[in-house]
Write a protein that holds these residues in place. Structure first.
Motif: not given
Length: 662
Positions: A298, A302-303, A305, A321, A323, A330
């Motif tokens: 992202s 912070k994210t 995929y 996913m 974070q 993570w």
């Protein structure tokens, strides 16, 4: 868990041989080599050998069958698959194993969906010789055909898929495009004669064949043309398959795939001092003993995929996913709810933070991977995936899809008729899709008399830092809407800030900010540390010290020379309820900081604020002059970026803010 056999190479595929031909000894080796290529899934390489043999010895039925199958997997000449396979229609095809299955596949890849359905139905007829595994796949292939008929009938007439400029595409393989949101830099995966290590011979014998390794190449957008792609760095390209799968918003952190350990894992690299650092492997739980490949990060970093075939998904390859945590680790990956029993791959999270594009063999795909779109809702759910339609999607595999920050242009790689090589990079206008991407684009310009280099920090109204970077005169930032942002830019020892409120905006919005340091500003300078949000290492993130002078060289080669901020104000006694202290460090992993060298100067205090960062301070003084003396002592002990901060009635304040209010 249902997995279709058609996603795998065809190993040891056999057929009914109608005619026997005696071939010369040399040609026996050639035939053996062609069969070996075919049986290991190297279809394109096998074609010229079978065609040469048929020119010399005639159209042996098995050679016709195998050549027809090979052309199904040669995207720029798929029409020849029908030409070869239809030659067998009058040769008692009922006795040829899987004949109608492969004829259906040939019709499907050529958009002859009704003919494909008829062929598949004949393959299901017990009168014909069809392998049980193939029969299990056929209902899904019929679904692909019906989906294809509907998608083609509802074609987006105003969408044109075209090759990116010739400088990008060559006679070799270029695929997996990765772009910065401003579309000024494109990183691609290249496989060809420029690959490090040369041709890798996978099949031994007198007929050398094989493939090149994947390398990472980069090109730059010069407005009217793209530069010729070049190897991105010898630190990235080695003697393994390496591919860039994602890029941070500012282009300073690259996320990669490599198969150096034989399983396939995700890595990252930072751009520092004009070059990329050696790749570092993500630790568990991102990487496992399973296969991890495509990933997308992202805009706020912070994210993540990413794709894996680990347990816990719905079948085959799935999208997970994870974070980023306050300690820079993570979180345990979670399988996303839109995964299907088929394969999902190549996620791409748009700069708006909520729109996710991905490829899937499920849903209403028209064959192989199609590209879909889903949106993250405020309650944490995802909308039902929507097929991007035809002509973006085709009966073949459509993957590696990325979108520019404005949402108007998409890029992907495809192997199709009309290309320059095997796989090429294509682009398309997405406006006819009618999608609105809630993105704030901010063009930032800064100027000063003493330097061309500036430091930027962006924070929300909740004091959440969403970006930190060093830039040279100009930079572009993409942020999600529905928020209010403060932009702080520092030059030498001065700072300026501007606010942008986009809480009421819902569509793509563009703003311009200008920071002018050429006119002296009558405010006290402040030394401030900005957390670089692009750091992904499992350790304390790198900080950008705003008291540093940065010299920028060509191609973003950055070197930093720290210098002491110039104190231009006169110390005054503190107001009642005001405490001055010296901040010596700020860490997400506070246990890593060794402050023993300062222990004789006073008590070290630790305070963890709402952002999850622990601040280390020393001294508590009622006036600024005492704090300045202690700060100088701390600097002499090696903590050169120490600075003074203030607590007013227990609330932490910046020194400039307090002095300006006095």
């Amino acid at each position: 868990m249902k997995k279709l056999a058609f996603i795998l190479p065809i190993f040891l595929l056999t057929g009914f041989l109608y005619a026997q031909k005696k071939v010369e000894v040399y040609d026996e080796d050639k035939l053996k080599h062609a069969d070996q290529l075919f049986e290991t899934g190297k279809y394109e390489e096998a074609i010229p050998y079978y065609e040469e043999l048929m020119t010399k010895y005639g159209e042996v039925h098995e050679w016709l069958r195998r050549t027809g199958i090979c052309y199904i997997f040669k995207p720029d000449e798929v029409e020849k698959s029908i030409e070869y396979l239809e030659k067998l229609l009058h040769k008692k095809p009922k006795k040829i194993e899987d004949y109608y299955y492969w004829l259906g596949r040939a019709y499907h890849i050529n958009y002859r969906f009704d003919d494909a359905i008829n062929a598949f139905n004949q393959a299901l007829d017990d009168k014909n010789k069809t392998n049980a595994d193939k029969k299990q796949e056929i209902p899904r292939w019929i679904e692909y055909c019906n989906n294809g008929k509907e998608l083609v009938a509802n074609k987006y007439e105003d969408i044109t898929v075209r090759l990116v400029m010739d400088s990008i595409n060559t006679e070799w393989d270029e695929y997996r495009p990765v772009i910065t949101p401003d579309e000024q830099m494109m990183i691609i995966t290249y496989r060809g004669e420029k690959s490090k290590g040369g041709l890798q011979n996978k099949v031994p014998g007198p007929f050398p064949s094989g493939e090149y390794l994947e390398d990472v190449f980069v090109a730059y957008n010069k407005q009217t043309y793209w530069t010729e792609p070049k190897s991105i760095s010898d630190k990235i390209n080695d003697f393994n398959n390496n591919a860039c799968v994602s890029l941070s918003q500012d282009g300073k952190v690259m996320y990669l795939y490599s198969d150096e350990d034989g399983t396939g894992d995700l890595f990252y690299s930072h751009f520092k001092n004009g070059d990329w650092t050696y790749m570092k492997k993500f630790p568990e739980p991102v990487n496992t003993y399973s296969w991890e490949s495509s990933a997308s990060i992202s805009a706020d970093g912070k994210t993540m995929y990413f794709v894996s075939d680990r347990p816990g998904g719905k079948g085959g390859r799935d999208i997970f996913m994870s974070q980023l945590q306050p300690d820079s680790s993570w979180s345990e990956p979670v399988s996303l709810p839109f995964n299907t029993e088929y394969d999902e791959d190549c996620p791409y999270i748009h700069a708006d933070g909520i729109t996710l594009y991905f490829s899937s063999k499920g849903y209403n795909s028209m064959g192989g991977y199609d590209i879909f779109r889903t949106t993250l809702q405020p309650d944490g759910t995802w909308t039902a995936p929507v097929n991007l339609g035809y002509p973006i999607n085709t009966p073949g595999d459509d993957i590696y899809f990325v979108v520019g920050g404005s949402g108007e242009t998409g890029y992907y790689s495809s192997a199709r008729k009309g290309g320059k090589g095997k796989h090429d990079i294509y682009q398309m206008n997405l406006s006819p899709l009618g999608y609105k991407h809630g993105v704030l684009k901010v063009n930032i310009t800064a100027q000063a008399n003493s330097t061309d280099t500036f430091k930027l920090q962006i924070i929300t109204t909740e004091n959440d830092t969403v970006a930190g970077r060093v830039f040279d005169k100009q930079t572009v930032v993409y942020l999600p809407l529905k928020n209010s942002y403060t932009f702080i830019v520092a030059c030498d020892t001065l700072m300026q800030q501007e606010n942008i409120d986009v809480t009421q905006e819902s569509a793509y919005t563009e703003k311009t900010l200008t920071f002018d340091f050429t006119t002296p500003i009558a405010e006290a300078p402040q030394s401030v540390s900005i957390t670089d949000t692009t750091t992904v290492e499992q350790q304390e993130p790198e900080t950008i010290n705003l008291s540093a002078t940065t010299v920028v060289k060509a191609e973003d080669e950055i070197q930093t020379e720290a210098q002491e901020p110039i104190e231009t104000f006169t110390p005054e006694p503190a107001s009642e309820g005001m405490i001055f202290t010296v901040q010596i460090a700020a860490y997400r992993l506070p246990d890593n900081f060794d402050y023993s060298a300062l222990s004789d100067l006073g008590k070290i205090d630790k305070r963890t604020l709402n952002d999850g960062i622990t601040r280390f301070t020393i001294g508590n003084f009622s006036n600024l002059e005492q704090a300045q003396k202690l700060k100088q002592q701390v600097i002499e002990r090696g903590i050169t970026d120490a600075f003074i901060t203030v607590y007013v009635n227990g609330e932490r304040k910046l020194l400039n803010e307090v002095l300006n209010n006095q």
